[in-house]
Scaffold this motif. Structure first.
Motif, PDB file in Angstrom:
ATOM      1  N   UNK A 193      30.180 -22.187  25.949  1.00  0.00           N
ATOM      2  CA  UNK A 193      29.465 -23.460  25.981  1.00  0.00           C
ATOM      3  C   UNK A 193      30.414 -24.626  25.749  1.00  0.00           C
ATOM      4  N   UNK A 194      31.431 -24.436  24.912  1.00  0.00           N
ATOM      5  CA  UNK A 194      32.410 -25.488  24.686  1.00  0.00           C
ATOM      6  C   UNK A 194      33.151 -25.837  25.966  1.00  0.00           C
ATOM      7  N   UNK A 195      33.324 -24.867  26.856  1.00  0.00           N
ATOM      8  CA  UNK A 195      33.978 -25.123  28.145  1.00  0.00           C
ATOM      9  C   UNK A 195      33.141 -26.119  28.947  1.00  0.00           C
ATOM     10  N   UNK A 196      31.839 -25.909  28.993  1.00  0.00           N
ATOM     11  CA  UNK A 196      30.954 -26.830  29.709  1.00  0.00           C
ATOM     12  C   UNK A 196      30.934 -28.197  29.027  1.00  0.00           C
ATOM     13  N   UNK A 197      30.833 -28.208  27.709  1.00  0.00           N
ATOM     14  CA  UNK A 197      30.753 -29.487  27.000  1.00  0.00           C
ATOM     15  C   UNK A 197      32.030 -30.295  27.171  1.00  0.00           C
ATOM     16  N   UNK A 198      33.177 -29.630  27.158  1.00  0.00           N
ATOM     17  CA  UNK A 198      34.442 -30.362  27.298  1.00  0.00           C
ATOM     18  C   UNK A 198      34.530 -31.039  28.655  1.00  0.00           C
ATOM     19  N   UNK A 199      34.017 -30.399  29.700  1.00  0.00           N
ATOM     20  CA  UNK A 199      34.087 -31.032  31.016  1.00  0.00           C
ATOM     21  C   UNK A 199      32.918 -31.987  31.244  1.00  0.00           C
ATOM     22  N   UNK A 200      31.709 -31.497  31.078  1.00  0.00           N
ATOM     23  CA  UNK A 200      30.536 -32.302  31.435  1.00  0.00           C
ATOM     24  C   UNK A 200      30.139 -33.307  30.356  1.00  0.00           C
ATOM     25  N   UNK A 201      30.386 -32.990  29.105  1.00  0.00           N
ATOM     26  CA  UNK A 201      29.955 -33.879  28.035  1.00  0.00           C
ATOM     27  C   UNK A 201      30.978 -34.911  27.620  1.00  0.00           C
ATOM     28  N   UNK A 202      32.253 -34.652  27.914  1.00  0.00           N
ATOM     29  CA  UNK A 202      33.269 -35.622  27.510  1.00  0.00           C
ATOM     30  C   UNK A 202      34.045 -36.186  28.691  1.00  0.00           C
ATOM     31  N   UNK A 203      34.380 -35.374  29.669  1.00  0.00           N
ATOM     32  CA  UNK A 203      35.156 -35.877  30.799  1.00  0.00           C
ATOM     33  C   UNK A 203      34.314 -36.789  31.686  1.00  0.00           C
ATOM     34  N   UNK A 204      33.073 -36.436  31.941  1.00  0.00           N
ATOM     35  CA  UNK A 204      32.192 -37.274  32.762  1.00  0.00           C
ATOM     36  C   UNK A 204      32.006 -38.667  32.164  1.00  0.00           C
ATOM     37  N   UNK A 205      31.701 -38.790  30.877  1.00  0.00           N
ATOM     38  CA  UNK A 205      31.567 -40.143  30.341  1.00  0.00           C
ATOM     39  C   UNK A 205      32.857 -40.957  30.409  1.00  0.00           C
ATOM     40  N   UNK A 206      33.988 -40.307  30.213  1.00  0.00           N
ATOM     41  CA  UNK A 206      35.251 -41.038  30.275  1.00  0.00           C
ATOM     42  C   UNK A 206      35.523 -41.491  31.706  1.00  0.00           C
ATOM     43  N   UNK A 207      35.218 -40.634  32.688  1.00  0.00           N
ATOM     44  CA  UNK A 207      35.362 -41.025  34.095  1.00  0.00           C
ATOM     45  C   UNK A 207      34.405 -42.182  34.416  1.00  0.00           C
ATOM     46  N   UNK A 208      33.156 -42.060  33.989  1.00  0.00           N
ATOM     47  CA  UNK A 208      32.192 -43.144  34.219  1.00  0.00           C
ATOM     48  C   UNK A 208      32.644 -44.434  33.548  1.00  0.00           C
ATOM     49  N   UNK A 209      33.126 -44.325  32.342  1.00  0.00           N
ATOM     50  CA  UNK A 209      33.452 -45.504  31.562  1.00  0.00           C
ATOM     51  C   UNK A 209      34.664 -46.238  32.113  1.00  0.00           C
ATOM     52  N   UNK A 210      35.734 -45.511  32.372  1.00  0.00           N
ATOM     53  CA  UNK A 210      36.980 -46.177  32.772  1.00  0.00           C
ATOM     54  C   UNK A 210      37.135 -46.325  34.284  1.00  0.00           C
ATOM     55  N   UNK A 211      36.992 -45.264  35.031  1.00  0.00           N
ATOM     56  CA  UNK A 211      37.317 -45.306  36.458  1.00  0.00           C
ATOM     57  C   UNK A 211      36.231 -45.939  37.308  1.00  0.00           C
ATOM     58  N   UNK A 212      34.986 -45.779  36.927  1.00  0.00           N
ATOM     59  CA  UNK A 212      33.916 -46.341  37.735  1.00  0.00           C
ATOM     60  C   UNK A 212      33.323 -47.603  37.125  1.00  0.00           C
ATOM     61  N   UNK A 213      33.798 -48.010  35.974  1.00  0.00           N
ATOM     62  CA  UNK A 213      33.340 -49.214  35.279  1.00  0.00           C
ATOM     63  C   UNK A 213      31.838 -49.198  35.005  1.00  0.00           C
ATOM     64  N   UNK A 214      31.306 -48.026  34.763  1.00  0.00           N
ATOM     65  CA  UNK A 214      29.916 -47.856  34.336  1.00  0.00           C
ATOM     66  C   UNK A 214      29.919 -47.723  32.818  1.00  0.00           C
ATOM     67  N   UNK A 215      30.119 -48.814  32.121  1.00  0.00           N
ATOM     68  CA  UNK A 215      30.342 -48.754  30.684  1.00  0.00           C
ATOM     69  C   UNK A 215      29.116 -48.262  29.924  1.00  0.00           C
ATOM     70  N   UNK A 216      27.967 -48.793  30.247  1.00  0.00           N
ATOM     71  CA  UNK A 216      26.753 -48.376  29.544  1.00  0.00           C
ATOM     72  C   UNK A 216      26.429 -46.911  29.831  1.00  0.00           C
TER      73      UNK A 216
END
Length: 170
Positions: A99-122
């Protein structure tokens, strides 16, 4: 130092044998949800490739994220099957690791990609907070999970301060 260890063991220590049953329920939950999430993410990936293929350069991060999510979810599924028969002493860490494998990719990498690269801060911040709250409600807070959460917070903190400080000053 020995006094602190003694106090910790007295009030908070849970033996690995006691955690083995919750580890098996974590493994079964992961098998069920990773199967469902894989097919949902695969469907989104196919739809993204079919309907937005001519705009590949604009959507390449979403496609990359979905492909990575499919890989991490399938790896997690395989790890859940592989950890079925482990000793009770090591059961909690080994059976919760998929489960940590899924959380590390989907729970942390996705928000960082959304936040920085796509400028979807909220959206990036909301996805991170929701995923972390769900994980902390379902699973016990172990040291690897807390390390991933704090590393993600540290990665997002400069962007959060910069973006929300500039919004406040408008």
């Amino acid at each position: 130092m020995d006094k602190l260890k003694e106090l910790y063991n007295k009030y908070y220590y849970i033996s690995s044998l006691d955690q083995a049953d919750s580890a098996e329920s974590n493994r079964l939950l992961n098998l069920y949800w990773s199967g469902i999430c894989f097919f949902v993410m695969l469907a989104f990936l196919v739809l993204e490739l079919v309907f937005k293929s001519e705009y590949y350069h604009e959507h390449r991060l979403q496609i990359l994220y979905m492909a990575g999510a499919c890989l991490s979810i399938s790896l997690s599924f395989v790890l859940s099957i592989a950890t079925k028969n482990v000793s009770r002493e090591k059961a909690y860490i080994l059976k919760t690791l998929p489960f940590y494998v899924i959380y590390c990719w989907c729970g942390t990498t996705c928000p960082i990609i959304l936040f920085y690269n796509q400028a979807n801060h909220y959206n990036g911040l909301i996805v991170f907070l929701c995923a972390t709250n769900i994980v902390l409600c379902i699973f016990t807070a172990s040291l690897p999970l807390l390390a991933v959460v704090f590393a993600s917070c540290a990665a997002m903190l400069p962007g959060v301060v910069r973006f929300f400080w500039s919004v406040r000053n408008l």
